[in-house]
Write a protein that holds these residues in place. Structure first.
Motif, mmCIF file in Angstrom:
data_model
loop_
_atom_site.group_PDB
_atom_site.id
_atom_site.type_symbol
_atom_site.label_atom_id
_atom_site.label_comp_id
_atom_site.label_asym_id
_atom_site.label_seq_id
_atom_site.Cartn_x
_atom_site.Cartn_y
_atom_site.Cartn_z
ATOM 1 N N ALA A 48 0.775 14.895 1.731
ATOM 2 C CA ALA A 48 1.009 15.890 2.788
ATOM 3 C C ALA A 48 1.613 15.206 4.014
ATOM 4 C CB ALA A 48 -0.304 16.570 3.155
ATOM 5 N N PHE A 49 1.086 14.037 4.321
ATOM 6 C CA PHE A 49 1.587 13.280 5.471
ATOM 7 C C PHE A 49 3.062 12.888 5.278
ATOM 8 C CE2 PHE A 49 2.140 8.814 6.983
ATOM 9 C CZ PHE A 49 2.290 9.111 8.326
ATOM 10 N N ILE A 50 3.368 12.422 4.069
ATOM 11 C CA ILE A 50 4.758 12.046 3.791
ATOM 12 C C ILE A 50 5.669 13.278 3.881
ATOM 13 C CG2 ILE A 50 6.307 11.232 1.960
ATOM 14 C CD1 ILE A 50 3.964 9.406 1.075
ATOM 15 N N PHE A 51 5.150 14.405 3.420
ATOM 16 C CA PHE A 51 5.929 15.637 3.500
ATOM 17 C C PHE A 51 6.238 15.983 4.965
ATOM 18 C CE2 PHE A 51 6.013 20.264 4.057
ATOM 19 C CZ PHE A 51 7.094 20.586 3.251
ATOM 20 N N THR A 52 5.233 15.856 5.830
ATOM 21 C CA THR A 52 5.488 16.201 7.240
ATOM 22 C C THR A 52 6.493 15.244 7.877
ATOM 23 O OG1 THR A 52 3.621 14.892 8.001
ATOM 24 C CG2 THR A 52 3.209 17.225 7.626
ATOM 25 N N ILE A 53 6.587 14.041 7.363
ATOM 26 C CA ILE A 53 7.613 13.131 7.899
ATOM 27 C C ILE A 53 8.998 13.571 7.433
ATOM 28 C CG2 ILE A 53 8.554 10.787 7.739
ATOM 29 C CD1 ILE A 53 5.778 9.703 7.683
ATOM 30 N N ALA B 208 14.900 16.913 6.528
ATOM 31 C CA ALA B 208 15.655 17.729 5.583
ATOM 32 C C ALA B 208 16.118 19.022 6.246
ATOM 33 C CB ALA B 208 14.775 18.040 4.368
ATOM 34 N N LEU B 209 15.218 19.648 7.007
ATOM 35 C CA LEU B 209 15.557 20.894 7.674
ATOM 36 C C LEU B 209 16.735 20.701 8.628
ATOM 37 C CD1 LEU B 209 14.742 23.852 8.119
ATOM 38 C CD2 LEU B 209 13.222 23.082 9.951
ATOM 39 N N THR B 210 16.708 19.582 9.352
ATOM 40 C CA THR B 210 17.794 19.294 10.288
ATOM 41 C C THR B 210 19.113 19.110 9.540
ATOM 42 O OG1 THR B 210 16.186 18.192 11.674
ATOM 43 C CG2 THR B 210 18.498 17.808 12.190
ATOM 44 N N HIS C 89 7.726 2.141 4.228
ATOM 45 C CA HIS C 89 9.109 2.371 4.669
ATOM 46 C C HIS C 89 9.241 3.766 5.270
ATOM 47 C CE1 HIS C 89 10.878 -1.312 3.466
ATOM 48 N NE2 HIS C 89 10.491 -1.198 2.221
ATOM 49 N N LEU C 90 8.579 4.738 4.634
ATOM 50 C CA LEU C 90 8.638 6.105 5.150
ATOM 51 C C LEU C 90 7.943 6.192 6.513
ATOM 52 C CD1 LEU C 90 7.892 8.078 1.863
ATOM 53 C CD2 LEU C 90 10.075 7.904 3.060
ATOM 54 N N VAL C 91 6.845 5.472 6.643
ATOM 55 C CA VAL C 91 6.090 5.512 7.899
ATOM 56 C C VAL C 91 6.942 5.006 9.069
ATOM 57 C CG1 VAL C 91 4.143 4.455 9.107
ATOM 58 C CG2 VAL C 91 3.814 5.408 6.840
ATOM 59 N N LYS C 92 7.857 4.096 8.761
ATOM 60 C CA LYS C 92 8.686 3.543 9.842
ATOM 61 C C LYS C 92 9.723 4.536 10.357
ATOM 62 C CE LYS C 92 8.487 -1.194 8.196
ATOM 63 N NZ LYS C 92 9.275 -2.099 7.356
#
Lengths: 337, 270, 281
Positions: B15-20, B25-27, C97-100
């Motif tokens: 879920a956290f990765i999705f919010t990142i 993607a939307l932009t 990597h994503l966290v960065k």
């Protein structure tokens, strides 16, 4: 190359590390700097190499004062405990590095590196990275690299301490072989007394920044300059006594001793004591097997003695026995000193 | 029961990765929208209006992008140089005032740039650094230094002059040490601190606004009006170009030092 | 001792001096000293007025509110996710990597993300409308440009949860593998070991991450400017308005607002520096 240190004192961050060190190493000699950790032996090594500057005193190589010579011109090469191989270079490039610095053409220096790697039994490892080698192999690489620099003086900073026992034996052998073959003056820093006794022509015992004793291994072991030095080589049974009229008197043992009258301490190493089954006065309280020999603790007259017995023996805990002293091997310290 | 326990943490991480990733993607979608009226969930039509606005030439956005990248690259390079020098001094030497220097290098992270920018603007007006590029470079440099100093301090401390000592006793003079040992060992740190400094400079808005006084236009500066006017298509296009150009610069930094690059996990001290 | 360290430090000293002198210039003006305007007598008048002018006072309140809520939430959520990453062993490689990514994306772009999703005509409102949960865009709560500051807080969270993770994860992972294993070996469960050993020992790091983001969120201009209400404004926004006011006599108000931000952040710096000195690494 003769190495001579005259009155070397070093302080780091205002704290005195070395005080008035005097030391002379003859051409081609192999000596050890021996002492507990923190006694300043590694600092002394760095001072010789020119990585640290002494507050006072002189470093002489040959007959030349090298105080003002930077590290890279001294020709005193250190093999550090943590090896410090260059991670961005292959094994061969590491070994060839000192030659590259001298401008030796690539093919030539890589050939020389190959030769040296063969000498340390690492033929075929030229293209490897440092990350692909074991600790023992990396030791050899570091040694080969140091040899490639053609050192006038080789300085070894506890290079074997991270190895397990059998590898350590191999490396000692290799270092001694290389020393014999190339004949460079060598200083080994170690805190392992057996290593120092086994490998060196001479041993320099250091404690708390001072050089306590500098002599051959036999003299260091048999005639330690102080109780501290004796303790560093395992100590033993100390007996307080008095000398009167050229005789040493104590509760346990008395023997002729040609010394001025006064208070003395006699040290009997465990191997110089023997048990006398027919006599009485002592009890065996503890027996520890050391591999091929036994350490027996013997109690009597209000104190405990440590006795070394080689091979098997008939004793068991609780046996009563007598004690004999090999007075010819007693080590005598003047107490008033 | 036991199985659920294992799934929940993973679910939260996803879920956290999705919010990142979702906003990015939307932009990216919005940047190519033609019309997307309320209350539709998907765009009605697509267009290149946003991209043309930037690259079309008449807005000057493309030129600003170029000069902005140049400005931030200069800041990055200077920040890396200063950061490396500072880190060397802090790691390899002991000297009176060391703690004070360490203290002052963290100040710009915590003291708000608003406070620093207005005061510095007053100062810069006096010394002629206001409203020009040099002044902007200096303040960007100040903002990015805490990060580059931190990164370079870590990297320098990791090999702590040890390899340099080794090279010296093997016969390397100071120039050879620099070329053969120091630079290669520092290289991973140099790349990450360059990237960090670049990001900080390139994304800087308020400080540039005040010190540049409108004379120094950066990509961020010309992007903000679109955000305020609520033109989502153009603002999204700007954002995407911003992100992609940053990525491109990172790749260039990486390639520029590739030949020195070492595997950072493999400092070999046993 | 050699002069070498000082030579190496020359540029950083020069830049630090600009930084410090810049701040001093602002502070001096906050005490009403602007010689070019003929103001030469130091006074506390502007600070006193800050606490009597309601709109300035509410600015301070607004900034504190945003900073507290966003940095506490970011720290808690960041530490939570960081713990999950450490405990599931995912704290390496791809996920990191994503966290960065959010760390590399500037606040103004994040402001736009928030607009695209949380505006009254944003994606979230559209989804709710299509689910029949919302009658019109106006029925969607105002999260942007409103006194509740939720838009700003959401934007900070997006950037700063990853920052907290990034800041804390290395030390947390190291402690967990070494000491956590020891604790488990002594009979503690994985979670027990984590809560009793790893978390307390990671505290200095967590505290520092909190201090950094709190100071930033308290004093940053961009997000309150782009996503904040017009009344009350956050301190930095209000300060800038006072600063660019055509009447130069407003300048000291701007600087006094800065003075307050400086005071708060300077206290934070001192705490931070002390933690760092006491717990190197």
């Amino acid at each position: 190359m003769v190495l001579k240190l005259v009155g070397i004192s070093v302080a780091i961050k205002g704290k005195s590390i070395l005080e008035e060190i005097n030391l002379e190493v003859k051409e081609g000699e192999f000596i050890s700097l021996l002492g507990p950790s923190g006694c300043g032996k590694s600092t002394l090594l760095k001072t010789i190499a020119g990585l640290l500057t002494q507050q006072s005193g002189d470093v002489l190589m040959g007959q030349k004062n090298v105080n003002d010579l930077p590290a890279n011109e001294r020709g005193a090469v250190i093999v550090f405990q943590d090896l410090r191989l260059f991670p961005n270079m292959t094994i061969a490039e590491n070994v060839a590095f000192p030659l590259k610095l001298k401008g030796v053409p690539k093919a030539e220096r890589l050939a020389k590196a190959k030769e040296l790697l063969e000498r340390v039994q690492l033929a075929g490892y030229e293209k490897r990275k440092t990350s692909e080698m074991s600790g023992g192999q990396l030791q050899r690489v570091a040694l080969a690299r140091a040899m490639a620099a053609n050192p006038r003086i080789l300085l070894l900073d506890e290079p074997f301490s991270s190895l397990d026992e059998s590898l350590r034996q191999d490396m000692r052998r290799l270092v001694l072989d290389l020393h014999k073959e190339f004949g460079m003056t060598t200083v080994l820093v170690t805190h392992d007394q057996e290593e120092a006794l086994m490998m060196s022509d001479k041993v320099a015992v250091m404690m708390e920044g001072r050089l306590i004793q500098y002599d051959t291994p036999q003299v260091i072991y048999d005639q330690p300059a102080s109780v501290a030095v004796a303790d560093f080589f395992g100590g033993g049974n100390y007996i307080s006594g008095k000398v009167q009229g050229n005789t040493f008197y104590s509760n346990q043992v008395s023997f002729p001793l040609d010394k001025p009258d006064g208070d003395y301490l006699a040290l009997f190493r465990p191997s110089t004591l023997g048990l006398v089954p027919k006599k009485r006065g002592y009890h065996i309280t503890e027996m520890n097997y050391l591999g091929g020999m036994w350490d027996l603790k013997v109690e009597g007259q209000g104190r405990v003695f440590s006795v070394r017995k080689v091979g098997e023996h008939p004793y068991k805990i609780g046996d009563e026995t007598g004690l004999e002293f090999d007075i010819s091997r007693a080590i005598i310290f003047n107490k008033s000193q | 029961m036991k199985k659920r326990k294992n799934i929940l943490p993973k679910l939260l991480i996803y879920a956290f990765i999705f919010t990142i990733l979702f906003p990015l993607a939307l932009t990216a979608v919005w940047a190519f929208v033609g019309r997307w009226p309320w209350p539709r969930l998907l765009p009605q039509s697509f267009s290149l209006r946003g991209i043309e606005e930037i690259f079309g030439g008449y807005s000057g956005a493309f030129q600003t992008l170029g000069s902005s990248i140049l400005l931030s690259a200069v800041v990055a390079i200077l920040a890396v140089i200063v950061g490396t020098m500072t880190a060397r001094a802090l790691v390899l030497y002991d000297f009176p005032g060391k703690s004070l220097i360490q203290f002052s290098t963290i100040l710009p992270i915590i003291i708000p740039s608003t406070v620093f920018a207005m005061g510095t603007h007053v100062l810069f007006i006096k010394v002629g650094l206001a409203d020009n590029v040099l002044g902007v470079i200096i303040v960007h440099l100040i903002c990015s230094l805490p990060y580059t100093v931190k990164i370079m301090t870590d990297v320098t401390a990791a090999f702590g002059g040890k390899l340099e000592e080794q090279a010296a006793v093997l016969g390397a003079d100071s120039r050879q040490i620099m070329k053969e040992v120091t630079l290669p060992a520092l290289m991973p740190g140099l790349v990450s601190s360059a990237c960090m400094a670049y990001i900080i400079s390139f994304g800087q808005y308020f400080v540039t606004l005040i010190i540049g006084g409108g004379n120094v236009k950066t990509f961020t500066l010309i992007m903000v009006p679109y955000l305020q006017s609520g033109d989502r298509i153009i603002a999204s296009a700007y954002s995407i170009v911003f992100i992609l150009s940053t990525l491109l610069v990172f790749i260039i930094f990486e390639l520029a030092v590739r030949r020195f690059k070492t595997d950072e996990n493999h400092y070999y001290f046993v | 001792m050699s002069k070498k360290p000082y030579l190496l430090l020359l540029p950083v000293i020069f830049l630090s001096l600009i930084f410090i002198v810049g701040i001093l210039y602002g502070l001096i003006q906050s005490f009403g000293i602007i010689p070019s305007l003929g103001m030469k007598v130091p006074t506390l008048k502007y600070y006193q007025e800050l606490f009597t002018r309601p709109e300035l006072l509410s600015s301070i309140g607004m900034s504190l509110y945003i900073a507290f809520v966003s940095s506490i939430l970011a720290t808690i959520l960041g530490v939570l996710i960081c713990s999950l990453l450490v405990l599931t062993g995912k704290g390496k490689g791809k996920v990191m990597h994503l966290v960065k990514i959010p760390i590399a994306i500037p606040h103004i772009v994040v402001a736009m993300f928030v607009m695209l999703i949380f505006a009254q005509s944003g994606l979230l409102a559209r989804v709710l409308f299509n689910l029949g949960l919302l009658e019109s865009p106006n029925a969607f709560p105002t999260l942007l440009y409103s006194q509740n500051g939720i838009g700003i807080i959401l934007a900070y969270l997006w950037k700063e949860i990853p920052f907290v993770i990034f800041f804390v994860i290395t030390i947390m992972a190291n402690i967990n593998t070494s000491l956590g294993e020891a604790a488990e070996n002594l009979g503690a469960s994985r979670w027990r070991a984590f809560i009793d050993i790893t978390l307390p020992l990671s505290m200095p790091s967590i505290k520092n991450a909190f201090l950094i983001i709190f100071a930033y969120n308290f004093g940053a201009y961009e997000l309150p400017y782009l996503l904040g209400a017009t009344a009350p404004r956050a301190i930095p926004v209000q300060a800038y308005i006072e600063y660019i006011h055509p009447d130069l006599l407003h300048r000291p108000y701007a600087m006094a607002l800065n003075g307050i931000m400086f005071l708060v952040s300077f206290i934070i710096v001192l705490i931070y520096h002390r933690t760092v000195q006491r717990n190197p690494n």
